[in-house]
Design an enzyme around this catalytic site. Structure first.
Site, mmCIF file in Angstrom:
data_model
loop_
_atom_site.group_PDB
_atom_site.id
_atom_site.type_symbol
_atom_site.label_atom_id
_atom_site.label_comp_id
_atom_site.label_asym_id
_atom_site.label_seq_id
_atom_site.Cartn_x
_atom_site.Cartn_y
_atom_site.Cartn_z
ATOM 1 N N HIS A 1 -9.060 3.634 -1.566
ATOM 2 C CA HIS A 1 -7.692 3.162 -1.414
ATOM 3 C C HIS A 1 -7.319 2.221 -2.554
ATOM 4 C CE1 HIS A 1 -3.971 1.800 0.140
ATOM 5 N NE2 HIS A 1 -4.396 0.844 0.939
ATOM 6 N N CYS B 1 0.820 -1.214 0.000
ATOM 7 C CA CYS B 1 0.000 0.000 0.000
ATOM 8 C C CYS B 1 0.851 1.260 0.000
ATOM 9 C CB CYS B 1 -0.948 -0.004 1.193
ATOM 10 S SG CYS B 1 -1.954 -1.502 1.254
#
Lengths: 471, 360
Positions: B306, B57
């Protein structure tokens, strides 16, 4: 050194079969057996005179059992022998273990079974395992044992059969003190009359398997009979197990040469104790399936087993740091020489963090767990003062564990990968956390009524089911 | 990429771009290898040097860091950073598989955890150490949803109430549905230019004045603490070491709030507030737009979404808008110094960047 035979057993009615798919919980013959043997573990060592050198497996064990027990128990080069899943198989294994020339150490017999039980229309599943530790100084001698089928309608007379069994244990004129465990699924009343006529002074009991719900599990019946008998025997006393079941007649005679120590419990779960339903799939198709994710290559999985199965850490000889899981180097000073393997305690572990994974938040390989239980808990527990481990919770309803609770670790199935089950330690809430050693209470010896004739289908069964045996 | 190139104040000839950094996890496995080749093809510059940057991420933050290094070293004058993730066009089962690939496989995953579970453990531990945290978690969700409602590019453009957030169905206790970021598609692109050439393109560049990165053990069982992300602290320490301003002078933060607890941890790990006080700070309203220290004015991962590789790049995009006064309804008044914070895994890697309207 204790002269003893030790037995560890447990039977759980583990899940309702009913109309649901055939699925198992996260226990199978392997994990049940490791659980039973781990109760015996304080009595043997990986090395030395008390080393366990041979393991007799009675039942249907996967091929990887030949190395997996050795790995799970942390005993290198453990010899494994397989015996058939029958009463005869168990008695034969006990006889072999007790009589084998075993100068190298001890032998253990373990059996486990997951089987159908219950009344027609109300099927249940039962599972259990029993471990018996034998060897040169074993307390239990197997005198004789036999097992045969009978042509329908042409079996021996009941009286003839009883006389034959008595002779097998060297009791020609039945006297006081003979303990008999007898189980039958037919003509119980008539058998009882025959016992009363031929051996009026013998204590005949019928263990839980003769009671409802009857179990189809032949090993559970056999192991439970042995458990019951050995629990009742006194030193130097002979005992007999006989069973007449589904057209087969079997018997085994035993003599107790030393005190017996017990671990564990045999019988259904205590009231109020609930085991979860299915937590993993046993369907053949799933075993072949490639799990999506959590891919740990097989060689890497094997490499991890000392930590994953036995909770071994490494102690650095230079800076004394404990590293878990083992990595081949110290996690602080980085040195790879002077590392010492150190098994960590597997019970009384403190929960430091816990979460409940609801449906949708689980990795796909744990879909069967969520399908069966709705959700599951995962916790981080302290392993000693300085290291932690992450474990899924089992044998408890989700949402029950709290930070600060104590858990113990047990080897269970994780999920299938590339055609075989992967196993690992899971956390079981510790309902009776160990008290400080100075105040540990010893359970009083079982005070079963002795020498009393119990009904073949009645009270004997009830007491054997409810009483935890610890002697 | 097209929008980024087209957005340049004085225009930009795509031929001037010298290198491309593509941040993507490769979610779904589609073109897992060599995906940067596709990016330069799409750009119409098939000969351009390019590389895929993967740090879970935190891929976007690390791609920016590599671009900054390429320019700061003098090797390049103009570099394109692209972050992208396409997460919604795979089946549910495959998506859940991919959502876990960046976590610790051998211990956490085998215990049945994905990131929701890992952050659930951290939140449970945080509450055990610092007291009840539910209200503060809900406030993070409420604030970020409110901010997202002001951002036309946000995934969620709808506010939620404190009650909705608090009473949402559990995902990984104590985290509920509104504590978790969504699964989103998205992309973001940045042009990183050397100060010597930046003024050819714009009169109001935003300067990257600090860059830091750090790492930690992948599994939280192996970390020093379950209520800190030390990788973030290390990254921030490095970023501030040579920066022209200190923590107290930061006016705006874009932090990695993949779960609401992560925003609280970030504020503490970055040194914005003492340990155990991020909840109080949040409940005071200080982190709202208009508050003393606005956090995630674009809605954060929580509401903006996200899309893994895009996240770190889009944080810098938001800061670029904010520092140039172009953030519209969500504009933080007078913002001149900002921080972005991008975390990989549950804290195995982190990248922190500091931005300013002036070079010094």
């Amino acid at each position: 050194m204790s002269r003893s035979i030790l037995a560890a057993s447990r039977v759980h009615p583990i899940w309702q079969a009913g109309p649901i798919r055939v699925e198992s919980p996260d226990e199978d013959a392997f994990t049940l057996s490791v659980g039973a043997l781990s109760l015996l573990a304080p009595q043997f060592r990986p090395a030395g005179a008390r080393r366990l050198h041979r393991l007799h497996l009675v039942g249907a064990y996967a091929a990887e059992s030949d190395w997996a027990f050795s790995e799970a128990l942390g005993i290198p080069h453990l010899e494994v022998r397989h015996h058939p899943l029958t009463s005869q198989g168990l008695w034969g294994a006990l006889a072999a273990a007790a009589h084998d020339d075993a100068p190298a150490g001890r032998e253990a017999v373990v059996t486990a079974e997951v089987a159908a039980a219950g009344r027609e229309g109300r099927p249940e599943r039962q599972a259990g395992a029993a471990g018996f530790l034998l060897g040169p100084e074993a307390g239990l001698a197997v005198l004789r044992h036999g097992y045969r089928g009978t042509t329908p309608g042409r079996g021996p007379s009941m009286k003839g059969a009883v006389l034959e069994w008595l002779e097998a244990v060297g009791v020609s004129a039945p006297g006081a003190g003979l303990e008999v465990v007898f189980g039958t699924d037919e003509l119980a009343g008539r058998w009882q009359s025959v016992w009363e006529e031929v051996a009026p002074v013998a204590a005949v009991t019928s263990p839980w398997y003769a009671a409802e719900p009857a179990t189809e599990a032949s090993m559970l019946r056999a192991a439970s009979g042995l458990w019951e008998l050995a629990r009742r025997l006194r030193t130097s006393q002979s005992g007999l197990i006989a069973e007449v079941h589904a057209g087969r007649i079997g018997y085994a005679g035993f003599r107790l040469d030393g005190p017996v120590r017990w671990r564990g419990q045999w019988g259904p779960l205590p009231p109020g104790e609930v085991l979860p339903t299915s937590t993993s799939s046993e369907r053949k198709a799933d075993l072949g399936a490639l799990s999506q994710g959590a891919y740990v290559p097989h060689p890497r999985y094997l490499e991890n087993l000392p930590s994953r199965w036995r909770l071994e850490a490494e102690r650095c000889g230079h800076c004394d740091t404990l590293t878990f899981p083992i990595a081949g180097r110290c996690s602080v000073c980085g040195r790879s020489d002077g590392l010492r393997r150190e098994p960590l305690a597997r019970d009384g572990l403190e929960v430091q963090a816990v979460t409940t994974i609801a449906s949708g938040a689980q990795p796909t390989e744990f879909d069967p767990v969520v399908a069966a239980a709705g959700s599951y808990d995962v916790l981080i527990a302290g392993l000693g003062a300085s290291v932690r481990g992450t474990f899924q919770v089992t044998d408890a309803a989700p949402g029950q564990v709290r930070i600060g609770d104590r858990v113990r670790l047990a080897l269970r199935r994780l999920y299938p990968m590339e055609g075989e089950w992967r196993y690992g330690l899971k956390a079981v809430p510790d309902r009776n956390p160990p008290a400080p050693s100075s105040t540990t209470r010893r359970r009083r010896p079982s005070e079963a009524p002795r020498g009393r004739r119990a009904s073949l289908r009645g009270r004997g069964a009830a007491t054997a089911r409810r009483r935890p045996a610890a002697r | 990429m097209e929008r980024a190139l087209a957005s340049v104040d004085r225009g930009l000839d795509p031929e001037r771009v010298e290198e491309l950094y593509l941040a993507t996890l490769g979610f779904s496995g589609w073109q897992l290898g060599n995906s940067s080749a596709i990016a330069v093809e799409e750009l119409g510059r098939p000969g351009l040097p390019s590389v895929r940057v993967e740090n879970a991420c935190a891929s976007g933050g690390y791609a920016l860091r590599m671009a900054v290094d390429a320019v700061a070293s003098g090797r390049r004058d103009l570099v394109l950073v692209v972050g992208v993730e396409k997460m919604t066009d795979v089946s549910n089962a495959r998506r859940r598989y991919w959502l876990g690939v960046s976590g610790d496989t051998e211990w956490e995953r085998l215990a049945g955890l994905t990131f929701a579970g890992v952050y659930g453990l951290m939140a449970a531990r945080y509450a055990a150490e610092y007291g009840p945290v539910r209200e503060a978690l809900s406030e993070v969700a409420v604030k970020n949803h409110a901010n997202g409602a002001l951002n036309p590019n946000a995934h969620f453009q709808k506010g939620v109430s404190r009650e909705q957030a608090t009473n949402a169905p559990t995902v990984a206790a104590p985290l509920g549905l509104y504590d978790c970021c969504p699964v989103s598609d998205g992309a973001a692109a940045l042009l990183v230019a050397a100060p010597s050439v930046a003024h050819e393109y714009t009169d109001s560049p935003v300067y990257v004045v600090g860059s830091g990165a750090g790492s930690d053990a992948l599994a939280i069982q192996a970390r020093a603490s379950m209520t800190r992300i030390d990788a973030s602290r290390r990254a921030a320490d490095e970023a501030f070491r040579r920066a022209p301003f200190d923590r107290k002078q930061v006016q705006l933060l874009e932090v990695h709030d993949c779960f609401t607890i992560a925003e609280l941890l970030a504020l503490e790990d970055l040194g914005m507030t003492p340990r155990g006080t991020a909840g109080r700070l949040t409940l005071s309203g200080a982190t709202r737009i208009g508050g003393r220290l606005p956090v995630n004015p674009d809605g954060g991962l929580k509401a903006k979404g996200h899309p893994i590789g895009a996240t770190g790049v889009s944080q810098a995009y938001e800061v670029f808008l904010q520092l140039r006064g172009q953030a519209g309804a969500r504009q933080v008044g007078g913002a001149e110094r900002a921080l972005t914070h991008n975390v990989g895994g549950s804290g195995a890697s982190a990248a922190v960047h500091l931005f300013s309207v002036s070079a010094t």
